[in-house]
Scaffold this active site. Structure first.
Site, short mmCIF file in Angstrom:
data_model
loop_
_atom_site.label_atom_id
_atom_site.label_comp_id
_atom_site.label_asym_id
_atom_site.label_seq_id
_atom_site.Cartn_x
_atom_site.Cartn_y
_atom_site.Cartn_z
N ARG A 242 34.42 125.68 1.21
CA ARG A 242 35.46 126.32 0.54
C ARG A 242 36.80 126.34 1.14
NH1 ARG A 242 33.70 128.83 -3.99
NH2 ARG A 242 35.40 130.42 -3.99
N CYS B 7 44.02 130.94 -9.70
CA CYS B 7 42.87 130.14 -9.24
C CYS B 7 41.77 130.05 -10.28
CB CYS B 7 41.98 131.41 -8.30
SG CYS B 7 41.04 130.46 -7.06
N HIS C 262 46.06 133.95 -4.38
CA HIS C 262 45.98 135.32 -4.62
C HIS C 262 47.12 135.96 -3.61
CE1 HIS C 262 42.11 134.59 -6.74
NE2 HIS C 262 41.92 133.65 -5.94
N1 GLN Z 1 35.56 130.13 -8.94
C1 GLN Z 1 36.50 129.35 -8.70
C2 GLN Z 1 36.45 128.38 -7.36
O1 GLN Z 1 35.50 128.55 -6.59
C3 GLN Z 1 37.58 129.96 -8.58
C4 GLN Z 1 37.37 130.78 -7.53
C5 GLN Z 1 38.80 132.17 -7.51
O2 GLN Z 1 39.40 132.63 -8.76
N2 GLN Z 1 39.09 132.92 -6.30
O3 GLN Z 1 36.88 127.51 -7.37
#
Ligand code: GLN
Length: 260
Positions: free
Chosen positions: A133, A96, A207
């Protein structure tokens, strides 16, 4: 006895949604094969040499503010060492936020442009149209030839994970994709690709943590790390993965049922 040093990069900053489980899985699966494992937990205080003496690299995900700290730290000699290691086929797993570092840049939710390491031909930005998101369970099928060669079983090629990111990663060359998204988002919300592969580096939004659910990827990384370290092809002895296989079958059924 073979030994393996795993560098857990920015363990205190880049570590969300159980990413630590990836390090534990690498350790556990190596030790079961009688390979001695040292885990080096590295953060901003580490030296370039601390990174250079690792055989396998791992970095997890984070929020934008932590990524900003790390992008400032991974500069100069550290950046050079890190880049050379990836170019020299030292394997790594980058999840990520860590994945986003490997590209040209990451444009954060606050429209800050964090320069990337320019190792993989990708760039990442948050959507300008929506603040949505990309969150949820995800299933993908491995498509990258380097991994296909290593994973003969079609069932094992299904990767199961969990994603939560605002960044949309675009691949400048889609042949570098790790996998094809079956359920969930992956790299972005438009092209159904997930992750990237470069030399022995695997970068992904998964993840989960990824490796306990998809042990073939752990074995790929361990085998490659030992092959590079000892300069001859190392094949790992198979492990009894019955419990994991049953768990995967259960998870896949649950995910498919919830879509029906
Ligand atoms: N902050 C980054 C995003 O929102 C990565 C998120 C994460 O590593 N879970 O894309």
């Amino acid at each position: 006895m073979m030994n393996l040093t795993i560098g857990w990069l920015y363990f205190d900053l880049m570590n969300t949604y159980g990413d630590r489980g990836n390090v534990l899985t690498l350790k556990n699966r190596a030790q079961k094969r009688n390979i001695a494992v040292t885990i080096k937990s590295l953060t901003t205080t580490c030296t370039p040499m601390d990174i250079q003496t690792c055989d396998l690299l791992f970095m997890g995900g984070a929020e934008d503010w932590q990524q900003e700290i790390v992008s400032k730290d991974l500069q100069g000699e550290k950046k050079q060492v890190f880049t050379h290691m990836i170019e020299d086929h030292i394997p790594g797993l980058f999840i990520c936020g860590a994945y986003q570092f490997l590209g040209e840049y990451y444009l954060t939710a606050d429209k800050k442009k964090l320069p990337g390491l320019n190792i993989i031909p990708i760039y990442t930005q948050q959507s300008t149209q929506t603040s949505k998101r990309l969150i949820g369970d995800i299933v993908c099928e491995v498509t990258h030839p380097a991994l296909l060669k290593y994973i003969p079983s079609k069932q094992d090629r299904l990767l199961i994970g969990f994603e939560n990111h605002g960044g949309r990663t675009m691949l400048l060359d889609k042949k570098n994709a790790l996998s094809r998204t079956i359920s969930g988002y992956g790299n972005n919300d438009s092209d159904a690709t997930e992750g990237s592969v470069y030399n022995n580096t695997i970068a992904t939004y998964m993840h989960g943590p990824l490796l306990p659910r998809n042990p073939v990827i752990a074995d790929f990384l361990i085998a490659k790390a030992l092959t590079v370290k000892y300069n001859h092809e190392v094949e790992l002895t198979p492990l009894d993965d019955t419990v994991i296989t049953n768990n995967r079958t259960y998870l896949l059924k649950k995910m498919y049922d919830s879509r029906a």
